[in-house]
Motif scaffolding. Structure first.
Motif, PDB file in Angstrom:
ATOM      1  N   ILE A 180       0.871  -1.181   0.000  1.00 38.99           N
ATOM      2  CA  ILE A 180       0.000   0.000   0.000  1.00 38.99           C
ATOM      3  C   ILE A 180       0.904   1.225   0.000  1.00 38.99           C
ATOM      4  O   ILE A 180       1.744   1.386   0.899  1.00 38.99           O
ATOM      5  N   GLU A 181       0.735   2.112  -0.983  1.00 34.71           N
ATOM      6  CA  GLU A 181       1.691   3.204  -1.193  1.00 34.71           C
ATOM      7  C   GLU A 181       1.006   4.564  -1.174  1.00 34.71           C
ATOM      8  O   GLU A 181       0.558   5.068  -2.206  1.00 34.71           O
ATOM      9  N   PRO A 182       0.898   5.177   0.009  1.00 34.52           N
ATOM     10  CA  PRO A 182       0.212   6.470   0.121  1.00 34.52           C
ATOM     11  C   PRO A 182       1.089   7.644  -0.299  1.00 34.52           C
ATOM     12  O   PRO A 182       2.321   7.584  -0.252  1.00 34.52           O
ATOM     13  N   GLY A 183       0.381   8.718  -0.670  1.00 33.63           N
ATOM     14  CA  GLY A 183       1.027  10.011  -0.818  1.00 33.63           C
ATOM     15  C   GLY A 183       0.981  10.742   0.515  1.00 33.63           C
ATOM     16  O   GLY A 183       1.184  10.138   1.577  1.00 33.63           O
ATOM     17  N   GLY A 208      -2.471  24.182   2.934  1.00 37.47           N
ATOM     18  CA  GLY A 208      -3.176  24.315   1.664  1.00 37.47           C
ATOM     19  C   GLY A 208      -3.503  23.006   0.979  1.00 37.47           C
ATOM     20  O   GLY A 208      -4.026  23.008  -0.139  1.00 37.47           O
ATOM     21  N   ILE A 209      -3.203  21.889   1.620  1.00 41.29           N
ATOM     22  CA  ILE A 209      -3.459  20.575   1.025  1.00 41.29           C
ATOM     23  C   ILE A 209      -4.476  19.807   1.868  1.00 41.29           C
ATOM     24  O   ILE A 209      -4.339  19.715   3.090  1.00 41.29           O
ATOM     25  N   ASP A 210      -5.492  19.288   1.210  1.00 41.11           N
ATOM     26  CA  ASP A 210      -6.442  18.409   1.893  1.00 41.11           C
ATOM     27  C   ASP A 210      -5.859  17.003   1.824  1.00 41.11           C
ATOM     28  O   ASP A 210      -6.160  16.226   0.922  1.00 41.11           O
ATOM     29  N   VAL A 241      -6.464  14.187  -3.698  1.00 35.91           N
ATOM     30  CA  VAL A 241      -6.803  14.849  -4.969  1.00 35.91           C
ATOM     31  C   VAL A 241      -5.866  16.018  -5.236  1.00 35.91           C
ATOM     32  O   VAL A 241      -5.536  16.319  -6.384  1.00 35.91           O
ATOM     33  N   GLY A 242      -5.400  16.661  -4.184  1.00 35.75           N
ATOM     34  CA  GLY A 242      -4.537  17.832  -4.334  1.00 35.75           C
ATOM     35  C   GLY A 242      -3.076  17.516  -4.564  1.00 35.75           C
ATOM     36  O   GLY A 242      -2.231  18.409  -4.475  1.00 35.75           O
TER      37      GLY A 242
END
Length: 254
Positions: A180-183, A208-210, A241-242
């Protein structure tokens, strides 16, 4: 869910804690592993009304202590069929020419050696019992390089490739392996650890990032585990998404 017992490393906070809570809601018994005993026991108490859990307060790089703790598991926890290798860290954001060697060594020890070691300890039992799933928490940093990522990104590339090679070796068995590779994930200690307790610097990362939340990763882990027995998710890349894969860096002066 057919699985009965999960061992989760780095279970005291963030993604590990969210995974523990999600699996508890599905009736899975938990082995909670992390260094901070008080936080593990607090989580154990919080989950006590929905599942059984067992605490191992241990630095996962201490191979002797960890192996002894696993050998001493109570009988009802001994048949581990889910291993979530969640413990990991990034340290520093300096370029390779300026980075602290001790930081590099710590990341390699935790993110690669400890992960491989605990997998090697538990995998034979899964194969012998014809039941198991190894879920490794990697990172998009293992695929997309960025300035200052150097050894951290390399360790996460190891996690991805190690997972794929596990799957190759497990061919012919029902045991599964997933990376599993999250940002970017907020509401965790990741950046606070990276910047060694500098809260202001850590918070700037997410301005500024959700960002993704630990529960998003936990939901992904549960989804992977609940797939039909004939389905293996090799790897899952997740970004908010951001965020998007960044373009290559360049120096206009060159």
């Amino acid at each position: 869910m057919d699985y009965k017992v999960a061992l989760i490393t780095g279970a005291s906070t963030g993604i590990g804690k969210a995974i523990a809570e999600s699996l508890a809601q599905r009736g899975v018994k938990l082995i909670l592993v992390a260094r901070r005993k008080e936080q593990l026991e607090r989580l154990q108490q919080e989950l006590s009304n929905i599942t059984e859990s067992y605490v191992i307060a241990c630095d996962i790089t201490d191979k002797i202590k960890l192996a002894a703790a696993l050998e001493q598991l109570p009988a009802s926890f001994s048949a581990v069929d889910i291993l979530v290798n969640n413990a990991g860290l990034a340290l520093g954001l300096k370029g390779a020419q300026e980075a602290d060697w001790n930081d590099w060594e710590t990341m390699i020890n935790v993110n690669c050696i400890a992960l491989a070691h605990i997998t090697r300890l538990l995998l034979p039992g899964m194969v012998a019992r014809h039941c198991g799933h190894v879920v490794n928490i990697g990172s998009i940093a293992g695929t997309y390089p960025y300035q200052g990522g150097n050894v951290y990104g390399a360790t996460k590339a190891f996690v991805e490739q190690f997972t794929l090679n596990l799957k190759a070796d497990l061919l012919g068995t029902p045991v599964r392996a997933t990376s599993i590779e999250p940002g970017m994930v907020g509401q965790s200690e990741f950046s606070l650890v990276r910047f060694k307790g500098d809260k202001e610097q850590a918070e700037k990362v997410y301005e500024g990032i959700d960002a993704l939340q630990p529960i998003d990763i936990a939901n992904s882990v549960v989804w992977v585990l609940e797939q039909p027995k004939h389905v293996n998710i090799n790897r899952m890349e997740i970004m908010p998404v951001g965020q998007a894969p960044s373009r290559p860096a360049y120096d206009k002066k060159q």
